[in-house]
Design an enzyme around this catalytic site. Structure first.
Site, short mmCIF file in Angstrom:
data_model
loop_
_atom_site.label_atom_id
_atom_site.label_comp_id
_atom_site.label_asym_id
_atom_site.label_seq_id
_atom_site.Cartn_x
_atom_site.Cartn_y
_atom_site.Cartn_z
N CYS A 162 22.47 -2.62 -17.24
CA CYS A 162 23.70 -1.90 -17.62
C CYS A 162 24.57 -2.75 -18.55
O CYS A 162 25.00 -2.28 -19.61
CB CYS A 162 24.46 -1.46 -16.37
SG CYS A 162 24.56 -2.70 -15.07
N1 LIG Z 1 23.00 0.08 -9.85
C1 LIG Z 1 23.08 0.01 -11.18
O1 LIG Z 1 24.14 0.29 -11.79
C2 LIG Z 1 21.88 -0.42 -11.97
C3 LIG Z 1 21.96 -0.38 -13.37
C4 LIG Z 1 20.85 -0.77 -14.14
C5 LIG Z 1 19.71 -1.23 -13.49
N2 LIG Z 1 19.66 -1.28 -12.13
C6 LIG Z 1 18.42 -1.77 -11.51
O2 LIG Z 1 17.74 -0.65 -10.94
C7 LIG Z 1 17.04 -1.05 -9.77
C8 LIG Z 1 17.50 -0.19 -8.60
O3 LIG Z 1 18.89 -0.40 -8.44
P1 LIG Z 1 19.78 0.43 -7.40
O4 LIG Z 1 21.19 0.13 -7.75
O5 LIG Z 1 19.30 1.83 -7.32
O6 LIG Z 1 19.39 -0.33 -6.04
P2 LIG Z 1 19.52 0.20 -4.53
O7 LIG Z 1 20.61 1.20 -4.44
O8 LIG Z 1 19.62 -1.02 -3.70
O9 LIG Z 1 18.12 0.92 -4.27
C9 LIG Z 1 16.90 0.20 -4.20
C10 LIG Z 1 15.78 1.13 -3.82
O10 LIG Z 1 14.58 0.36 -3.71
C11 LIG Z 1 13.96 0.60 -2.42
N3 LIG Z 1 13.33 -0.65 -1.96
C12 LIG Z 1 13.95 -1.80 -1.62
N4 LIG Z 1 13.04 -2.76 -1.32
C13 LIG Z 1 11.81 -2.19 -1.47
C14 LIG Z 1 10.48 -2.65 -1.30
N5 LIG Z 1 10.21 -3.91 -0.94
N6 LIG Z 1 9.45 -1.79 -1.52
C15 LIG Z 1 9.69 -0.50 -1.91
N7 LIG Z 1 10.95 0.01 -2.08
C16 LIG Z 1 11.99 -0.83 -1.86
C17 LIG Z 1 15.11 1.04 -1.54
O11 LIG Z 1 14.63 1.95 -0.57
P3 LIG Z 1 14.54 1.69 0.97
O12 LIG Z 1 15.64 0.72 1.36
O13 LIG Z 1 14.68 3.04 1.56
O14 LIG Z 1 13.21 1.13 1.10
C18 LIG Z 1 15.98 1.84 -2.50
O15 LIG Z 1 15.51 3.16 -2.61
C19 LIG Z 1 17.36 -2.54 -9.56
O16 LIG Z 1 16.32 -3.32 -10.06
C20 LIG Z 1 18.64 -2.74 -10.37
O17 LIG Z 1 18.80 -4.05 -10.83
C21 LIG Z 1 20.72 -0.87 -11.36
#
Ligand SMILES: NC(=O)c1ccc[n+]([C@@H]2O[C@H](COP(=O)([O-])OP(=O)(O)OC[C@H]3O[C@@H](n4cnc5c(N)ncnc54)[C@H](OP(=O)(O)O)[C@@H]3O)[C@@H](O)[C@H]2O)c1
Length: 345
Positions: free
Chosen positions: A149
């Protein structure tokens, strides 16, 4: 109709992908994964989706590799790294929202993420998914590394001028502010209400992991090594991001000319709005949209350009941009499913 899978559907970017895809005319949601809620309906986990989709979540371990056309990996970094080769074996195209395939140089990845990159061959073919810069390559990519982001808001603010001889590339200073959802759904002490509410804090100054990503993209544009000073801040809003970027000019330029330059550079770009003279980016007006608003000003007393850039971290900074990339990979109009204004107030 493309069959879509979302790994990490129970997270913030996963939910945002779903919210945007349930009404997408060319996408059919196939499978959704979660390790915390396997067997549970997605509309039970997120009642906002009730009446739109009630697909059951499954563990990513139970998903076969050839089950969809486009797979979004909305997983924490390092988790995506090992999943990508498995899904690329079939005909599936992958859009990875994590940082795992963004940095071209494995040595730089190792330095900033403190672990060696385990998929260096696949890393070579990953295309950095910033459509305004890499549109043609994205169209034929099998693997798209969706940008972070902060790097999205910052690269878009600087792309029109790092290519110009009249800027001093050694002078770039970036001050960015992010809403708390940037840290994901999984809680930590730093993102608890009482820790963030009514306060603004800087963090990871000169050490944030998005720094090499910003430098990689700016260096490629400038065709020379570019280093930046980057100071991120957390602000007590749920979503939204504002970056203010400073760069010295080698000779004075009027704001009118600089605004004109930005307008020409982004002419025809559906999601970039160059603000009129004297207006600055405001996160209020890009939240819940895929737009990036850019305000341009010259500080003539100090011979410096000051660019402001606002996005929604979860949309243009993550899931909206991922869908923009999907549209390009499917060969359909880039704005499909994304052409709506933000929500204010
Ligand atoms: N948030 C932002 O604004 C943003 C912006 C750009 C990029 N990103 C990137 O996008 C990615 C996701 O971000 P997010 O904000 O959506 O994170 P999040 O809200 O913490 O969600 C992470 C997801 O990954 C799953 N997960 C966690 N550990 C796992 C594992 N070992 N195996 C399989 N699934 C797993 C979790 O599901 P369960 O807990 O149900 O397993 C959850 O659905 C990250 O890499 C982040 O850096 C985020």
């Amino acid at each position: 109709m493309a069959k879509i899978g979302i790994a990490g559907a129970s997270g913030y970017t996963g939910l945002e992908l779903l919210r945007l895809l349930v009404n997408h005319p060319e996408a059919e949601i196939g499978f959704l994964t979660s390790e915390t809620y396997p067997g549970e309906s997605i509309s039970k986990v997120f009642p906002s989706l009730s009446g739109f989709i009630d697909t059951k979540l499954s563990s990513i371990k139970s998903v076969s590799s050839n089950i969809c056309d486009i797979l979004f990996l909305a997983l924490p970094h390092t988790t995506s790294m090992e999943k990508v080769p498995y899904f690329l074996k079939g005909h599936t195209k992958v859009i990875d929202l994590s940082a795992d395939y963004r940095l071209k140089d494995p040595a730089i990845f190792k330095k900033w993420y403190s672990l060696p990159h385990k998929q260096t061959a696949i890393l070579k073919e990953a295309v950095y998914g910033l459509p305004e810069i890499h549109r043609e390559k994205i169209k034929s990519a099998r693997l798209v590394a969706n940008p972070g982001c902060y790097p999205t808001s910052i690269t878009l603010a600087l792309a029109p001028i790092v290519t110009e001889k009249w800027v001093d590339l050694s002078s770039i200073i970036i001050d960015s502010k992010s809403g708390i959802s940037g840290a994901g759904r999984k809680g930590s002490l730093a993102t608890q209400f009482s820790e963030v509410n009514e306060g603004i804090s800087a963090y990871n100054i000169a050490a944030h992991r998005h720094t090499p990503e910003i430098e990689q993209e700016l260096s490629a544009l400038a065709k020379t090594n570019v280093q930046v000073s980057f100071s991120p801040h957390l602000v007590p809003i749920t979503r939204g991001m504002l970056s203010t970027v400073y760069i010295n000019l080698k000779h004075n330029l009027s704001t009118v000319k600089l605004v004109e330059h930005f307008k020409n550079f982004y002419k025809g770009e559906p999601f970039i709005r160059i603000l009129p003279l004297g207006e600055y980016a405001n996160s209020h007006f890009t939240v819940s949209s895929n737009f990036c608003d850019i305000g341009v000003q010259v500080d003539e007393r100090n011979q410096r350009a000051i660019i402001t850039s606002a996005i929604d971290n979860l949309i243009k900074g993550a899931s909206g941009q991922a869908i923009q990339n999907m549209n390009l990979m499917l060969g359909i109009s880039e704005t499909t499913g994304l052409n709506f204004p933000g929500i204010f107030p």
